[in-house]
Motif scaffolding. Structure first.
Motif, PDB file in Angstrom:
ATOM      1  N   VAL A   1      43.105  43.535  38.133  1.00  0.00           N
ATOM      2  CA  VAL A   1      43.702  43.325  39.450  1.00  0.00           C
ATOM      3  C   VAL A   1      43.542  41.867  39.874  1.00  0.00           C
ATOM      4  CG1 VAL A   1      43.409  45.703  40.254  1.00  0.00           C
ATOM      5  CG2 VAL A   1      41.533  44.059  40.523  1.00  0.00           C
ATOM      6  N   LYS A   2      44.213  41.534  40.969  1.00  0.00           N
ATOM      7  CA  LYS A   2      44.148  40.164  41.501  1.00  0.00           C
ATOM      8  C   LYS A   2      43.119  40.080  42.628  1.00  0.00           C
ATOM      9  CE  LYS A   2      47.823  37.628  41.739  1.00  0.00           C
ATOM     10  NZ  LYS A   2      49.156  37.064  42.125  1.00  0.00           N
ATOM     11  N   HIS A   3      42.250  39.098  42.529  1.00  0.00           N
ATOM     12  CA  HIS A   3      41.232  38.811  43.540  1.00  0.00           C
ATOM     13  C   HIS A   3      41.795  37.799  44.523  1.00  0.00           C
ATOM     14  CE1 HIS A   3      36.959  38.207  44.837  1.00  0.00           C
ATOM     15  NE2 HIS A   3      37.430  37.023  45.166  1.00  0.00           N
ATOM     16  N   HIS A   4      41.591  38.045  45.828  1.00  0.00           N
ATOM     17  CA  HIS A   4      42.074  37.141  46.870  1.00  0.00           C
ATOM     18  C   HIS A   4      40.881  36.580  47.639  1.00  0.00           C
ATOM     19  CE1 HIS A   4      46.386  38.342  46.592  1.00  0.00           C
ATOM     20  NE2 HIS A   4      45.841  39.446  46.123  1.00  0.00           N
ATOM     21  N   CYS A   5      40.720  35.266  47.608  1.00  0.00           N
ATOM     22  CA  CYS A   5      39.646  34.607  48.350  1.00  0.00           C
ATOM     23  C   CYS A   5      40.179  34.104  49.679  1.00  0.00           C
ATOM     24  CB  CYS A   5      39.080  33.444  47.540  1.00  0.00           C
ATOM     25  SG  CYS A   5      37.755  32.540  48.397  1.00  0.00           S
TER      26      CYS A   5
ATOM     27  N   TRP B   1      42.556  30.820  47.094  1.00  0.00           N
ATOM     28  CA  TRP B   1      42.816  30.967  45.669  1.00  0.00           C
ATOM     29  C   TRP B   1      42.834  32.433  45.258  1.00  0.00           C
ATOM     30  CZ3 TRP B   1      38.997  33.467  42.984  1.00  0.00           C
ATOM     31  CH2 TRP B   1      37.693  33.410  43.499  1.00  0.00           C
ATOM     32  N   THR B   2      43.481  32.714  44.129  1.00  0.00           N
ATOM     33  CA  THR B   2      43.524  34.060  43.560  1.00  0.00           C
ATOM     34  C   THR B   2      43.156  33.994  42.087  1.00  0.00           C
ATOM     35  OG1 THR B   2      45.884  33.904  42.967  1.00  0.00           O
ATOM     36  CG2 THR B   2      45.347  34.777  45.164  1.00  0.00           C
ATOM     37  N   ALA B   3      42.761  35.125  41.535  1.00  0.00           N
ATOM     38  CA  ALA B   3      42.419  35.196  40.117  1.00  0.00           C
ATOM     39  C   ALA B   3      42.588  36.637  39.647  1.00  0.00           C
ATOM     40  CB  ALA B   3      40.983  34.726  39.874  1.00  0.00           C
ATOM     41  N   ILE B   4      43.062  36.806  38.429  1.00  0.00           N
ATOM     42  CA  ILE B   4      43.242  38.137  37.854  1.00  0.00           C
ATOM     43  C   ILE B   4      42.124  38.397  36.853  1.00  0.00           C
ATOM     44  CG2 ILE B   4      44.747  39.587  36.440  1.00  0.00           C
ATOM     45  CD1 ILE B   4      47.130  38.022  37.589  1.00  0.00           C
TER      46      ILE B   4
ATOM     47  N   ALA C   1      36.715  45.607  45.249  1.00  0.00           N
ATOM     48  CA  ALA C   1      37.909  46.316  45.707  1.00  0.00           C
ATOM     49  C   ALA C   1      39.055  45.318  45.818  1.00  0.00           C
ATOM     50  CB  ALA C   1      37.676  46.984  47.061  1.00  0.00           C
ATOM     51  N   PRO C   2      40.179  45.566  45.159  1.00  0.00           N
ATOM     52  CA  PRO C   2      41.301  44.636  45.248  1.00  0.00           C
ATOM     53  C   PRO C   2      42.066  44.736  46.559  1.00  0.00           C
ATOM     54  CG  PRO C   2      41.895  46.519  43.894  1.00  0.00           C
ATOM     55  CD  PRO C   2      40.442  46.677  44.225  1.00  0.00           C
ATOM     56  N   THR C   3      41.646  45.628  47.449  1.00  0.00           N
ATOM     57  CA  THR C   3      42.309  45.797  48.739  1.00  0.00           C
ATOM     58  C   THR C   3      41.631  44.999  49.859  1.00  0.00           C
ATOM     59  OG1 THR C   3      40.991  47.778  49.193  1.00  0.00           O
ATOM     60  CG2 THR C   3      43.129  48.104  48.125  1.00  0.00           C
ATOM     61  N   LYS C   4      40.624  44.197  49.507  1.00  0.00           N
ATOM     62  CA  LYS C   4      39.882  43.410  50.495  1.00  0.00           C
ATOM     63  C   LYS C   4      39.801  41.946  50.071  1.00  0.00           C
ATOM     64  CE  LYS C   4      38.265  46.807  53.231  1.00  0.00           C
ATOM     65  NZ  LYS C   4      38.485  46.882  54.684  1.00  0.00           N
ATOM     66  N   LEU C   5      39.567  41.072  51.050  1.00  0.00           N
ATOM     67  CA  LEU C   5      39.275  39.677  50.736  1.00  0.00           C
ATOM     68  C   LEU C   5      37.908  39.557  50.070  1.00  0.00           C
ATOM     69  CD1 LEU C   5      40.577  37.962  54.002  1.00  0.00           C
ATOM     70  CD2 LEU C   5      41.606  37.801  51.733  1.00  0.00           C
ATOM     71  N   GLY C   6      37.732  38.514  49.287  1.00  0.00           N
ATOM     72  CA  GLY C   6      36.558  38.398  48.439  1.00  0.00           C
ATOM     73  C   GLY C   6      35.215  38.452  49.123  1.00  0.00           C
ATOM     74  N   TYR C   7      35.103  37.925  50.347  1.00  0.00           N
ATOM     75  CA  TYR C   7      33.785  37.874  50.982  1.00  0.00           C
ATOM     76  C   TYR C   7      33.270  39.257  51.368  1.00  0.00           C
ATOM     77  CZ  TYR C   7      36.190  38.093  55.563  1.00  0.00           C
ATOM     78  OH  TYR C   7      36.957  38.460  56.640  1.00  0.00           O
TER      79      TYR C   7
ATOM     80  N   ALA D   1      41.732  32.459  33.226  1.00  0.00           N
ATOM     81  CA  ALA D   1      40.752  31.956  32.260  1.00  0.00           C
ATOM     82  C   ALA D   1      39.371  31.806  32.870  1.00  0.00           C
ATOM     83  CB  ALA D   1      41.232  30.622  31.689  1.00  0.00           C
ATOM     84  N   GLN D   2      39.294  31.237  34.060  1.00  0.00           N
ATOM     85  CA  GLN D   2      38.010  31.026  34.713  1.00  0.00           C
ATOM     86  C   GLN D   2      38.106  31.478  36.163  1.00  0.00           C
ATOM     87  OE1 GLN D   2      36.968  26.874  34.155  1.00  0.00           O
ATOM     88  NE2 GLN D   2      35.920  27.329  32.240  1.00  0.00           N
ATOM     89  N   VAL D   3      37.097  32.226  36.604  1.00  0.00           N
ATOM     90  CA  VAL D   3      37.061  32.717  37.980  1.00  0.00           C
ATOM     91  C   VAL D   3      35.898  32.029  38.700  1.00  0.00           C
ATOM     92  CG1 VAL D   3      36.843  34.748  39.465  1.00  0.00           C
ATOM     93  CG2 VAL D   3      37.978  34.941  37.241  1.00  0.00           C
ATOM     94  N   PRO D   4      36.148  31.384  39.825  1.00  0.00           N
ATOM     95  CA  PRO D   4      35.051  30.725  40.550  1.00  0.00           C
ATOM     96  C   PRO D   4      33.966  31.721  40.955  1.00  0.00           C
ATOM     97  CG  PRO D   4      37.184  30.015  41.405  1.00  0.00           C
ATOM     98  CD  PRO D   4      37.448  31.165  40.471  1.00  0.00           C
TER      99      PRO D   4
END
Length: 234
Positions: A116-120, A124-127, A197-203, A67-70
């Protein structure tokens, strides 16, 4: 036998380099050199042993979107362009045809959409659903030279930047995103254009992009230069 992902988790956890950096504590001048050494080993393992350009991140049904992505930026206030119509993405470096691409130029190029799923790195994760043009399509248009080995992405968010190896930058799921969840990319998430890219960490996913430079020397990055893992694959 441990799988590729499990092995990478073991390597990444060997000395808590990424966790220390994420908590904004690096142990001072005594601990920092050791953490940086461990980070370099993790980068080599990820880039040289575990990375596969054919492995794709899992895609999800849009109904599963978070619902909400930081949002995140390093400037004191939300980065926004005074004149969005004047914005261009500069593509240069080891190319035959340097480019200055408007948002319309990018939207006319081949489009990729995925959920896709975001990985921080904070845990935390978010789709979410992302829309954009593959970096590989931009590389083809600018006629990348054989000497290119890396890509440097620079932002107007206080000059935030990231360096990527070329194989990761040209991965089929690495895109320059101009849309989020079926809408134009909002300022809080990097408008008008961000790397995704969903293959990398968010930063590693530079927001507020202004330039893409192909080079034969490995670039640093805002957090990478402070001890975060350079490769940061998942």
């Amino acid at each position: 036998m441990i799988d590729r992902r499990a092995f990478f988790r073991i390597a990444a956890g060997a000395g808590t380099a990424s966790l220390a950096a994420a908590c904004r504590w690096d142990g001072g001048d005594v601990v920092r050199p050791r953490l940086l050494d461990i980070s370099r080993v993790n980068d080599w393992v990820g880039e040289k042993l575990l990375y596969s350009p054919s492995r794709l991140a899992r895609e999800y049904d849009p109904a599963e979107r978070t619902a909400q992505v930081p949002s995140y930026f390093i400037s004191r206030t939300l980065p926004m362009l005074k004149d969005p119509t004047a914005w261009r993405l500069r593509v240069d470096g080891l190319v035959r045809r340097p480019l200055d691409l408007s948002l319309d130029d990018l939207m006319r190029m081949p489009r990729t959409t995925y959920t896709v799923k975001h990985h921080c790195v904070e845990g935390w994760t978010a789709i979410s659903t992302w829309h954009g043009v593959p970096v590989s399509a931009v590389a083809e248009r600018c006629e990348l030279l054989p000497a290119a080995r890396y890509a440097r992405f620079v932002s107007f968010d206080a000059d935030y930047s990231n360096g990527w190896d070329l194989a990761s930058a040209l991965h089929p799921q690495t895109i320059l995103a101009y849309g989020l969840n079926d809408n134009p990319l909002p300022p809080a998430h990097g408008a008008p254009l961000r790397l995704y890219a969903p293959t990398k960490l968010g930063y590693k996913m530079t927001k507020y992009l202004v330039s893409l430079t192909f080079t034969d020397k490995r670039p640093g990055g805002y957090w990478e230069d402070q001890g975060y893992p350079w490769f940061a694959g998942i």
